[in-house]
Design a protein around this motif. Structure first.
Motif, short mmCIF file in Angstrom:
data_model
loop_
_atom_site.label_atom_id
_atom_site.label_comp_id
_atom_site.label_asym_id
_atom_site.label_seq_id
_atom_site.Cartn_x
_atom_site.Cartn_y
_atom_site.Cartn_z
N UNK A 75 -9.69 2.77 3.47
CA UNK A 75 -9.16 4.11 3.57
C UNK A 75 -9.52 4.87 2.30
N UNK A 76 -9.69 6.19 2.40
CA UNK A 76 -9.94 6.98 1.19
C UNK A 76 -8.79 6.87 0.18
N UNK A 77 -7.60 6.49 0.66
CA UNK A 77 -6.45 6.37 -0.23
C UNK A 77 -6.47 5.06 -1.03
N UNK A 78 -7.37 4.16 -0.70
CA UNK A 78 -7.45 2.86 -1.39
C UNK A 78 -8.64 2.83 -2.34
N UNK A 79 -8.44 2.19 -3.49
CA UNK A 79 -9.57 2.00 -4.41
C UNK A 79 -10.56 0.97 -3.87
N UNK A 80 -10.03 -0.03 -3.19
CA UNK A 80 -10.86 -1.09 -2.61
C UNK A 80 -10.23 -1.52 -1.28
N UNK A 81 -11.03 -2.00 -0.35
CA UNK A 81 -10.48 -2.44 0.93
C UNK A 81 -9.46 -3.57 0.75
N UNK A 82 -8.50 -3.64 1.66
CA UNK A 82 -7.54 -4.74 1.70
C UNK A 82 -8.08 -5.74 2.70
N UNK A 83 -8.12 -7.02 2.30
CA UNK A 83 -8.71 -8.06 3.15
C UNK A 83 -7.73 -9.19 3.39
#
Length: 111
Positions: A75-83
């Motif tokens: 998401x644009x709201x995240x610095x990095x993807x959540x995995x």
């Protein structure tokens, strides 16, 4: 580790928590994005928040054994993807059918 049987179809689901904006979810196996992902966006627990559930159908092959299956939310709201991920353990079906006997000297081996 999750155990599956080669040749059988399984459904993999990934569910995000509340988010704004709604995240994009990708499902990968062995580093390759699965092509048959469907996603449904739903209202979250509060106004203006969303959850997303992504699903994909996977028919495992023996070559998938010990490979990583990854759900990735970006998401644009995240610095990095959540995995989130797990290792796939694939059991192979044994071939059924007539058994041939092999005779060598005084011993017999089933083939």
């Amino acid at each position: 580790m999750v155990t599956w049987v080669a040749g059988q179809e399984y459904v993999v689901s990934c569910l995000s928590g509340d988010a704004k904006p709604a995240p994009d979810i990708t499902i990968l196996l062995s580093g390759q994005t699965l092509s048959n992902i469907s996603a449904n966006m739903n209202e979250g627990s509060q106004q203006k928040l969303f959850t997303v559930e992504a699903t994909a159908r996977v028919t495992h092959r023996s070559s998938d054994n010990e490979q990583l299956l990854v759900c990735e939310a970006s998401s644009p709201a995240l610095e990095a993807p959540i995995k989130a991920s797990f290792t796939v353990n694939v059991l192979c079906k044994w071939r059924t059918g007539p058994t041939k006997a092999l005779r060598m000297g005084s011993r017999h081996w089933g083939v």
